[in-house]
Design an enzyme around this catalytic site. Structure first.
Site, PDB file in Angstrom:
ATOM      1  N   ILE A  13       3.102   3.900  -3.886  1.00 32.95           N
ATOM      2  CA  ILE A  13       2.077   4.948  -3.954  1.00 32.95           C
ATOM      3  C   ILE A  13       2.531   6.269  -3.339  1.00 32.95           C
ATOM      4  O   ILE A  13       2.434   7.330  -3.958  1.00 32.95           O
ATOM      5  CB  ILE A  13       0.796   4.445  -3.246  1.00 32.95           C
ATOM      6  CG1 ILE A  13       0.180   3.323  -4.084  1.00 32.95           C
ATOM      7  CG2 ILE A  13      -0.215   5.565  -3.016  1.00 32.95           C
ATOM      8  CD1 ILE A  13      -0.973   2.620  -3.436  1.00 32.95           C
ATOM      9  N   ASP A  14       3.048   6.190  -2.115  1.00 37.09           N
ATOM     10  CA  ASP A  14       3.286   7.419  -1.351  1.00 37.09           C
ATOM     11  C   ASP A  14       4.188   8.441  -2.038  1.00 37.09           C
ATOM     12  O   ASP A  14       3.896   9.638  -1.988  1.00 37.09           O
ATOM     13  CB  ASP A  14       3.863   7.083   0.035  1.00 37.09           C
ATOM     14  CG  ASP A  14       2.947   6.147   0.803  1.00 37.09           C
ATOM     15  OD1 ASP A  14       1.779   5.998   0.400  1.00 37.09           O
ATOM     16  OD2 ASP A  14       3.410   5.550   1.794  1.00 37.09           O
ATOM     17  N   HIS A  33       0.819  -1.199   0.000  1.00 37.20           N
ATOM     18  CA  HIS A  33       0.000   0.000   0.000  1.00 37.20           C
ATOM     19  C   HIS A  33       0.856   1.253   0.000  1.00 37.20           C
ATOM     20  O   HIS A  33       0.379   2.345  -0.334  1.00 37.20           O
ATOM     21  CB  HIS A  33      -0.886  -0.049   1.253  1.00 37.20           C
ATOM     22  CG  HIS A  33      -1.933   1.012   1.301  1.00 37.20           C
ATOM     23  ND1 HIS A  33      -1.638   2.350   1.344  1.00 37.20           N
ATOM     24  CD2 HIS A  33      -3.276   0.944   1.291  1.00 37.20           C
ATOM     25  CE1 HIS A  33      -2.757   3.039   1.383  1.00 37.20           C
ATOM     26  NE2 HIS A  33      -3.763   2.199   1.345  1.00 37.20           N
ATOM     27  N   CYS A  34       2.135   1.148   0.379  1.00 39.65           N
ATOM     28  CA  CYS A  34       2.907   2.369   0.678  1.00 39.65           C
ATOM     29  C   CYS A  34       3.918   2.749  -0.391  1.00 39.65           C
ATOM     30  O   CYS A  34       3.786   3.790  -1.035  1.00 39.65           O
ATOM     31  CB  CYS A  34       3.633   2.194   2.000  1.00 39.65           C
ATOM     32  SG  CYS A  34       2.508   1.983   3.379  1.00 39.65           S
ATOM     33  N   ILE A  35       4.948   1.909  -0.572  1.00 42.44           N
ATOM     34  CA  ILE A  35       6.115   2.345  -1.355  1.00 42.44           C
ATOM     35  C   ILE A  35       5.762   2.649  -2.817  1.00 42.44           C
ATOM     36  O   ILE A  35       6.293   3.598  -3.381  1.00 42.44           O
ATOM     37  CB  ILE A  35       7.263   1.309  -1.286  1.00 42.44           C
ATOM     38  CG1 ILE A  35       7.385   0.740   0.122  1.00 42.44           C
ATOM     39  CG2 ILE A  35       8.564   1.879  -1.797  1.00 42.44           C
ATOM     40  CD1 ILE A  35       8.279   1.377   1.052  1.00 42.44           C
TER      41      ILE A  35
END
Ligand SMILES: NC(=O)c1ccc[n+]([C@@H]2O[C@H](COP(=O)([O-])OP(=O)(O)OC[C@H]3O[C@@H](n4cnc5c(N)ncnc54)[C@H](O)[C@@H]3O)[C@@H](O)[C@H]2O)c1
Length: 444
Positions: free
Chosen positions: A280-281, A276-278
């Protein structure tokens, strides 16, 4: 107690543990956070719009692999946790911690709709003395420019009537060495009193709080952490391709380099970025940069390299099959691992979907095995065959033209896999300790 200008009722309630902690978003981040506050002695209220999740939690069952149902049942039995989809009950919480998703929209721009709708729901019942903390990963300025105006529509004033802070979630699901309690928490408030209260609250539940001067610094801190990972992973992914041409094993190089006791941190290549993070963020930051007329070349380049990895893996796989006089079309390929990283059940943004799509479009006959993903989930951007996880029997492995290791789950028996497969493409160096039949293994 942290010194400050005035003693708030909330401060007393936090100190004597009568404060009720509400968590909005009962997912990979929200549930471990609830655990940290329950362990610290607080009663919690959990909010989620997904009624199925709330129903499951109310019956004492977990839907996340590394959060055992026993914990949920224990919290309910001790009256420490109340899951609900009734957002009007947000009023009952003295502190509300927001852990809702922050994805990208179709044009790969930030999608703040979950944060906005949560802020609207809180704003409708906001009362004096409440502390609201945003934990979802987002670009600097979100708490002040997006959340605050929605909350102040209530007529209440921040720093005076209610309190607002940002504290990024740093959860690393599946990592047995760190829990929500043992990871230091960065806290930045909208004003000194908000900062003080947020720091006081988290100080009860986590090992250490790190106070920063503003919400924006705390927001930027989280994006820096994830951009740092994305860029470094891209660098080793690019070096993997180069070293492969030079006949050098990148994993051996990294293992040697990490013996340097300073100035080097090991990052590992793989089949592409997931989670979910790398993936996208960093694009939250590049979106913000564009609005300030500045390109973020590192972020864009890292994104380009990381997203090219599944194609690279498929090209290596096709070459290896070619060496056995087999075309990709009609070859049986098994993907090992659908989750985006080892030992978790989370398939979000997993590069395995891109690998399946590329192989499917080239006519391969696909199957997969993942002990944590029994059925291939439907993903918005992928039209894939409806597959079910296959047990890794000797017959199944022997029937495949190639086994592609996409996720290095500890549950896989790599010795067994190599001994029964004819060709293995290993994108994670998962087979490093297998000594026999190494000629069957191709790293990619
Ligand atoms: N998963 C991680 O490893 C991780 C790590 C660090 C930070 N984060 C960040 O934390 C945030 C949450 O991520 P997650 O992985 O826990 O997501 P998740 O999808 O597992 O959980 C989010 C939950 O929020 C619920 N939800 C959505 N809108 C809601 C609303 N308006 N009101 C109440 N509930 C609502 C969803 O139903 C879902 O259950 C994201 O910003 C993410 O980037 C995630």
């Amino acid at each position: 107690m942290i010194a400050g200008p005035s003693t708030q009722p909330l401060e007393i309630a936090i100190n004597d543990k009568t404060a009720r902690v509400g968590v909005v978003g009962l997912g990979y981040v929200g549930l471990p956070l609830i655990r940290a506050f329950i362990d610290a002695g607080y009663r919690t209220l959990g909010f989620d719009v997904d009624q199925r999740k709330v129903d499951q939690l109310q019956s004492g069952k977990s839907y996340i692999k590394h959060i055992p149902s026993d914990w949920i049942a224990g919290w309910l039995a001790k009256d420490r946790f109340e899951p609900t989809s009734d957002m009007s009950r947000l009023r009952e919480a003295d502190a509300v911690l927001i852990c809702v998703p922050t994805p990208l929209n179709e044009s790969r721009d930030p999608d703040l709709s979950y944060i906005e709708s949560t802020a609207v729901q809180i704003g409708q019942v906001l009362r004096k003395g409440q502390l609201i903390v945003l934990e979802s990963t987002t670009y600097p300025g979100t708490t002040r420019d997006v959340v605050l105006p929605i909350l102040e529509r209530s007529g209440l004033k921040v720093g005076q009537d209610f309190f607002l802070a940002y504290s990024p979630e740093r959860e690393d699901p599946g990592n047995p060495s760190f829990t929500a309690h043992s990871i230091p928490k960065v806290v930045g408030g909208m004003d000194p009193l908000s900062s003080r209260l947020a720091e006081l609250l988290y100080g009860q539940a986590v090992v250490k709080t790190v106070s920063v001067s503003s919400c924006e610094v705390a927001e930027a801190c989280k994006i820096l952490e994830n951009t740092y990972r994305s860029v470094n992973i891209a660098m080793v992914n690019e070096l993997k391709v180069l070293f492969d041409r030079l006949g050098i094993d990148i994993w051996e190089v990294i293992d040697a380099a990490k013996t340097k006791p300073f100035g080097f941190q090991a990052f590992y290549p793989g089949p592409g970025l997931g989670g979910h993070c790398i993936p996208i963020d960093p694009f939250y930051l590049s979106w913000l940069a564009r609005r300030h007329e500045m390109p973020t070349r590192f972020i864009e380049l890292a994104g380009e390299i990381n997203t090219s990895m599944p194609r690279y893996v498929v090209s290596r796989l096709a070459e290896a099959l070619n060496d056995q006089s087999k075309p990709l079309r009609g070859s049986k390929i098994s993907i090992l691992g659908i989750a985006y990283k080892k030992d978790v059940d989370d398939p979000r943004e997993s590069p395995s979907f891109e690998l399946l799509k590329l192989l499917d479009s080239r006519g391969a006959i696909l199957s997969y095995s993942d002990p944590f993903v029994p059925q291939l989930p439907r993903m918005r951007h992928y039209q894939l065959p409806q597959l079910q996880s296959q047990p890794l029997s000797a017959e199944y492995l022997a029937s495949q033209d190639c086994v592609l290791i996409a996720t290095d789950h500890s549950a896989f028996d790599y010795e067994f896999i190599v001994s029964h497969s004819t060709l293995i493409i290993d994108t994670r160096n998962a087979t490093k300790n297998v000594l026999a039949n190494r000629d069957r293994i191709h790293k990619a």
